[in-house]
Design a protein around this motif. Structure first.
Motif, PDB file in Angstrom:
ATOM      1  N   GLY A  54       1.118  -1.099   0.024  1.00  0.00           N
ATOM      2  CA  GLY A  54       0.001  -0.181  -0.025  1.00  0.00           C
ATOM      3  C   GLY A  54       0.900   1.465  -0.064  1.00  0.00           C
ATOM      4  O   GLY A  54       0.140   2.329   0.504  1.00  0.00           O
ATOM      5  N   TYR A  55       1.942   1.015  -0.583  1.00  0.00           N
ATOM      6  CA  TYR A  55       2.935   2.392  -0.636  1.00  0.00           C
ATOM      7  C   TYR A  55       2.615   2.948  -1.771  1.00  0.00           C
ATOM      8  O   TYR A  55       2.364   2.624  -2.838  1.00  0.00           O
ATOM      9  CB  TYR A  55       4.209   2.031  -0.561  1.00  0.00           C
ATOM     10  CG  TYR A  55       4.896   1.468   0.586  1.00  0.00           C
ATOM     11  CD1 TYR A  55       4.179   1.442   1.908  1.00  0.00           C
ATOM     12  CD2 TYR A  55       6.203   0.770   0.594  1.00  0.00           C
ATOM     13  CE1 TYR A  55       4.513   0.956   3.019  1.00  0.00           C
ATOM     14  CE2 TYR A  55       6.723   0.204   2.008  1.00  0.00           C
ATOM     15  CZ  TYR A  55       5.840   0.330   3.388  1.00  0.00           C
ATOM     16  OH  TYR A  55       6.327  -0.211   4.242  1.00  0.00           O
ATOM     17  N   ASP A  56       3.148   4.280  -1.930  1.00  0.00           N
ATOM     18  CA  ASP A  56       2.661   5.185  -3.060  1.00  0.00           C
ATOM     19  C   ASP A  56       4.260   5.209  -3.413  1.00  0.00           C
ATOM     20  O   ASP A  56       5.064   6.091  -2.723  1.00  0.00           O
ATOM     21  CB  ASP A  56       2.166   6.584  -2.598  1.00  0.00           C
ATOM     22  CG  ASP A  56       1.554   7.023  -3.921  1.00  0.00           C
ATOM     23  OD1 ASP A  56       1.786   6.711  -5.070  1.00  0.00           O
ATOM     24  OD2 ASP A  56       0.576   7.852  -3.443  1.00  0.00           O
ATOM     25  N   GLU A  82      -0.193  14.693  -1.333  1.00  0.00           N
ATOM     26  CA  GLU A  82      -0.327  15.331  -0.123  1.00  0.00           C
ATOM     27  C   GLU A  82       1.045  15.185   0.704  1.00  0.00           C
ATOM     28  O   GLU A  82       1.991  14.424  -0.029  1.00  0.00           O
ATOM     29  CB  GLU A  82      -1.305  15.098   0.776  1.00  0.00           C
ATOM     30  CG  GLU A  82      -2.786  15.577   0.396  1.00  0.00           C
ATOM     31  CD  GLU A  82      -2.673  17.309   0.261  1.00  0.00           C
ATOM     32  OE1 GLU A  82      -2.113  17.983   1.109  1.00  0.00           O
ATOM     33  OE2 GLU A  82      -3.141  17.850  -0.530  1.00  0.00           O
ATOM     34  N   GLU A  84       2.441  11.922   5.320  1.00  0.00           N
ATOM     35  CA  GLU A  84       1.887  12.026   6.528  1.00  0.00           C
ATOM     36  C   GLU A  84       2.527  11.504   7.590  1.00  0.00           C
ATOM     37  O   GLU A  84       3.003  11.943   8.684  1.00  0.00           O
ATOM     38  CB  GLU A  84       0.424  11.576   6.668  1.00  0.00           C
ATOM     39  CG  GLU A  84      -0.357  12.214   7.642  1.00  0.00           C
ATOM     40  CD  GLU A  84      -0.937  13.531   7.213  1.00  0.00           C
ATOM     41  OE1 GLU A  84      -0.891  14.102   8.142  1.00  0.00           O
ATOM     42  OE2 GLU A  84      -1.241  13.871   6.270  1.00  0.00           O
ATOM     43  N   ASP A  85       2.764   9.888   7.691  1.00  0.00           N
ATOM     44  CA  ASP A  85       3.711   9.546   8.422  1.00  0.00           C
ATOM     45  C   ASP A  85       4.439   8.497   7.794  1.00  0.00           C
ATOM     46  O   ASP A  85       4.158   7.964   6.901  1.00  0.00           O
ATOM     47  CB  ASP A  85       2.626   8.991   9.816  1.00  0.00           C
ATOM     48  CG  ASP A  85       1.495   8.211   9.191  1.00  0.00           C
ATOM     49  OD1 ASP A  85       1.554   8.105   7.887  1.00  0.00           O
ATOM     50  OD2 ASP A  85       0.387   8.217   9.868  1.00  0.00           O
ATOM     51  N   LEU A 136       2.680   2.197   7.132  1.00  0.00           N
ATOM     52  CA  LEU A 136       2.434   0.666   7.643  1.00  0.00           C
ATOM     53  C   LEU A 136       2.030   0.032   6.829  1.00  0.00           C
ATOM     54  O   LEU A 136       1.258   0.363   5.991  1.00  0.00           O
ATOM     55  CB  LEU A 136       1.844   0.645   9.015  1.00  0.00           C
ATOM     56  CG  LEU A 136       2.390   1.548  10.030  1.00  0.00           C
ATOM     57  CD1 LEU A 136       1.548   1.553  11.466  1.00  0.00           C
ATOM     58  CD2 LEU A 136       3.535   0.572  10.657  1.00  0.00           C
ATOM     59  N   PRO A 137       2.264  -1.364   6.672  1.00  0.00           N
ATOM     60  CA  PRO A 137       1.698  -2.077   5.579  1.00  0.00           C
ATOM     61  C   PRO A 137       0.124  -2.292   5.957  1.00  0.00           C
ATOM     62  O   PRO A 137      -0.148  -2.459   6.833  1.00  0.00           O
ATOM     63  CB  PRO A 137       2.391  -3.521   5.541  1.00  0.00           C
ATOM     64  CG  PRO A 137       2.939  -3.571   6.867  1.00  0.00           C
ATOM     65  CD  PRO A 137       3.321  -2.101   7.304  1.00  0.00           C
ATOM     66  N   ARG A 138      -0.587  -2.366   4.685  1.00  0.00           N
ATOM     67  CA  ARG A 138      -1.916  -2.350   4.848  1.00  0.00           C
ATOM     68  C   ARG A 138      -2.444  -3.778   5.165  1.00  0.00           C
ATOM     69  O   ARG A 138      -1.755  -4.887   4.839  1.00  0.00           O
ATOM     70  CB  ARG A 138      -2.614  -1.761   3.739  1.00  0.00           C
ATOM     71  CG  ARG A 138      -2.689  -2.417   2.517  1.00  0.00           C
ATOM     72  CD  ARG A 138      -3.656  -2.080   1.639  1.00  0.00           C
ATOM     73  NE  ARG A 138      -3.686  -2.660   0.261  1.00  0.00           N
ATOM     74  CZ  ARG A 138      -2.946  -1.966  -0.924  1.00  0.00           C
ATOM     75  NH1 ARG A 138      -2.583  -0.578  -0.898  1.00  0.00           N
ATOM     76  NH2 ARG A 138      -3.353  -2.663  -2.089  1.00  0.00           N
TER      77      ARG A 138
END
Lengths: 336, 389
Positions: free
Chosen positions: A262-264, A325, A328-329, A332-334
């Motif tokens: 779930g990383y961009d 954006e 943010e933080d 963490l893996p989804r």
């Protein structure tokens, strides 16, 4: 080479053990006429017709070695690249090594050897250094800090203030390799993959391009990646930064890991790439030049500076758009 | 609920035509003679993420509304389960492992107490994020002298691998705090309400791959509503949207499978057998929604020894089920039910941000609020979905 197999606190006590460590590891790899271990400070021979630039950085990467690099090559290239994208040619580095008691001497030796090789490749000399040993449990094996000095032509006007609406945004190669390579090397999340860090000096990319009149700004997209550089540009210049999803080079293996966790990829670190903002007339010349360089084949125009109010817009492959954006933080893996 | 046995129906595009790419599907959708608003619910958080990340809402005709649905396991995991996990970390000398998203989910606790597993970790508790159930076994094997609790929250897709572990046998020091849910009963609940808030359904791709697309036949068969199973690439989602829009315009509903490369009739028989061997289907609590019949997985009696609650003689406090739903002012429940858009919650982007989430939907990458925030939607209440750009 020193006889001991592991670093002990005695190697930091200022006596014979420390001399053995410095001579047996650091001096052995890094020796050059300017590195004089007998004196407390080194003179810098600078060309006074040029403007000196200085930068500093600390390196705490885990694991210390990863495919495509290690903390040693990173400590050189990270600092070299900060000077390079400022339009300066790096000349001198200082090196601080904070070593944790128990570190294998073999590992330290490999790291310093790679550090020396990276310095030679980038054409910089290590002119001063220091070592400290901290008790076991108080460090991550090895921390390095480097300070770099470089020289820039007085005529060079690179800077955030030079950016204009209509400028093209270029990247010199695929993004996110370093971030994913280090994550995979941690062997967390049971993921394996063949992604190598892009850790390298970007000087071959920046030095010729810094001389182009149409080059307005350069930056290396390290922590926070391409999206963070885009935000720095948008915030400082008050423009909107438009990025084109279909044009941003991302390796398939990097994209796959991003999809699983779930990383961009736009937020992942690079350690050997350049983002350049240039006039649209200059863009093709820069890309043509970059594509002839090693690791430059996938250089691409990824965006445009548009009038606006400090936003970063991703134009998606299907013709939609979304805002990128600020990070943010820690992602963490989804879950699924 | 009576399960309809009808097979997955015909395809929207005949085999002779070339399959369009994403832009091709978009053109077809724009060419449809829509005259009224069509509200399409996507069940799965993964779908919502793909839709938002591809900027799909802005690219579709304005009459089409895409409504994020209940498919975020982190969002619907009951507050009492999160609270129990936090209490375990604090009161027992254990290692707790959980999927990363669960670590940030806030529970309702008095001021000063850790409100999430992440805060429990910061306060000294041994909490570790994992990305696959196998890691839980590995961590237990690496720490044989320590009790390891696997807080396993998830839908069929994540619960099936948990079932595989249980059937293979887990290390004696590993136990399971199970919060597994089935997705279709939540949609059945929405459709059973007096006025469903949507006109068509995009059924989840991964869940259908495991459980079989037939689980979703009840949507057209019993409610006359268009439905299509979709994958997670924009091209698959657009094909599914086109299918349900065509069905809607033609007034003829069936279940289309627009993810046929992965979703096969009957699903994955091995995974279904494993689920059946390890778990019973029970009524289960969904955070903010309440109890949904036959929507939860519970350990079979013969697996009672791996039940964390029994091993540590913990009782879920029944009173928490009422006291600890959503925090005051938080509209996550209505977001999960598709009754409002994330930015229609009064807290969205104000009191509730990813940095300091109030409700669970702002925590997870599968949560609609978090996804909308990540894709840059900053405008608050009253904004129509997709009009952000």
């Amino acid at each position: 080479m020193i006889k001991d197999r592991h670093i002990t606190l005695a190697h930091g006590n200022g006596g014979r053990y420390m001399r053995e460590l410095i001579e047996g590891v650091f001096v052995r790899h890094l020796a050059n006429p300017a590195l004089d271990v007998l004196h407390d400070a080194a003179p810098l021979a600078l060309d006074h017709r040029l403007v000196p630039y200085i930068t500093t950085d600390a390196f705490t990467v885990q694991p210390l070695e990863f495919p495509g690099g290690d903390i040693g090559s990173l400590a050189v290239n990270g600092t070299v690249n900060d000077l390079a994208v400022s339009g300066a040619v790096p000349h001198f580095l200082t090196l601080n090594a904070i070593i944790e008691e128990g570190l294998a001497v073999d590992l330290l030796d490999r790291v310093v050897a790679n550090l020396a090789e990276a310095a030679a490749t980038a054409g910089v000399k290590i002119v001063a250094g220091d070592t400290k040993v901290v008790p076991r449990g108080q460090g991550g094996g090895l921390y390095l800090a480097t300070t770099g000095v470089g020289l820039r032509d007085t005529g060079c006007a690179l800077g955030l203030d030079a950016i204009r609406v209509g400028d093209a945004i270029l990247v010199s190669g695929p993004v996110g390799d370093h971030g994913i390579a280090v994550m995979l090397a941690r062997e967390a999340f049971e993921l394996k993959g063949a992604v190598r860090s892009d850790c390298a000096s970007v000087l071959p990319f920046t030095a010729p391009v810094a001389r182009f009149a149409g080059t307005h700004f350069m930056r290396d997209p390290t922590r926070g990646g391409l999206a963070t550089v885009a935000h720095e540009i948008a915030r400082a210049s008050g423009t909107d930064v438009h990025l084109y999803e279909a044009q941003v080079p991302v390796r398939d293996a990097v994209r796959s890991v991003c999809e699983i966790l779930g990383y961009d990829p736009y937020y992942l670190a690079c350690e050997g790439r350049v983002v350049a903002v240039v006039t649209p007339e200059t863009a093709d010349d820069v890309l043509a030049l970059w594509r002839t360089l090693p690791h430059g084949a996938q250089a691409s125009r990824v965006g445009t500076i548009e009038a606006g109010r400090g936003r970063v817009v991703l134009e998606t492959a299907i013709g939609g758009s979304r805002f990128l954006e600020e990070l943010e933080d820690d992602p963490l893996p989804r879950i699924c | 609920m009576k399960r309809s046995g009808q097979a997955v129906a015909e395809r929207t595009v005949s085999a002779a035509e070339p399959i369009p790419d994403a832009r091709g599907w978009l053109e077809r959708i724009h060419a449809l003679p829509l005259t009224r608003r069509v509200r399409i619910m996507n069940v799965c958080g993964g779908h919502e993420r793909s839709i938002s990340m591809a900027g799909l809402r802005g690219a579709l005709p304005s009459l089409i509304e895409l409504i994020p649905g209940p498919g975020c396991p982190v969002c619907v995991c009951p507050e009492e389960d999160v609270h129990a996990a936090i209490q375990l970390v604090f009161n027992q000398d254990i290692t707790l492992v959980a999927f990363g998203d669960m670590l940030r989910v806030p529970a309702n606790v008095p001021k000063g107490e850790p409100r999430s597993l992440q805060e429990a970790h910061a306060a000294g508790g041994d909490v570790r994020p994992i990305a696959s159930p196998r890691e839980a076994v590995k961590i237990a094997q690496q720490n044989p002298d320590r009790e390891v609790v696997f807080f396993a929250a998830g839908f069929e897709t994540t619960t099936a691998p948990v079932a595989a572990l249980l059937v293979e046998g887990v290390p004696p020091n590993l136990s399971l705090l199970l919060s597994g849910r089935r997705t279709w009963p939540a949609v059945a609940l929405l459709l059973g309400s007096e006025e469903p808030c949507f006109d068509a359904l995009i059924a989840p791709g991964h869940v259908s791959a495991v459980m079989g697309p037939e689980e979703w036949n009840f949507v057209p068969a019993e409610h006359g509503m268009p439905a299509a199973v979709a994958g997670f690439e924009p091209v698959s989602l657009l094909a599914a949207l086109y299918s349900v829009l065509r069905q809607h315009l033609a007034g003829r509903s069936f279940l289309d499978n627009c993810y046929s490369a992965v979703v096969k009739r009957g699903g994955n028989p091995t995974a279904r057998q494993l689920l059946d061997r390890a778990f019973d289907t029970v009524d289960a609590n969904w955070r903010g929604i309440g109890t949904i019949p036959a929507s939860g997985f519970a350990l079979k009696d013969e697996l009672a020894q791996v039940d964390t609650l029994r091993r540590f003689r913990l009782d879920i406090d029944e009173r928490r089920k009422r006291a600890g739903q959503m925090p005051p002012g938080c509209d996550c429940a209505r977001v999960v039910l598709g009754k409002i858009y994330p930015n229609q919650c009064a807290l969205y982007g104000k009191a509730c941000t990813p940095r300091r989430p109030v409700g669970p939907c702002m925590v997870s990458d599968e949560g609609a609020c978090r996804i909308w925030w990540s894709s840059g939607i900053r405008e608050g209440r009253g904004e129509r979905a997709g009009s952000h750009y």
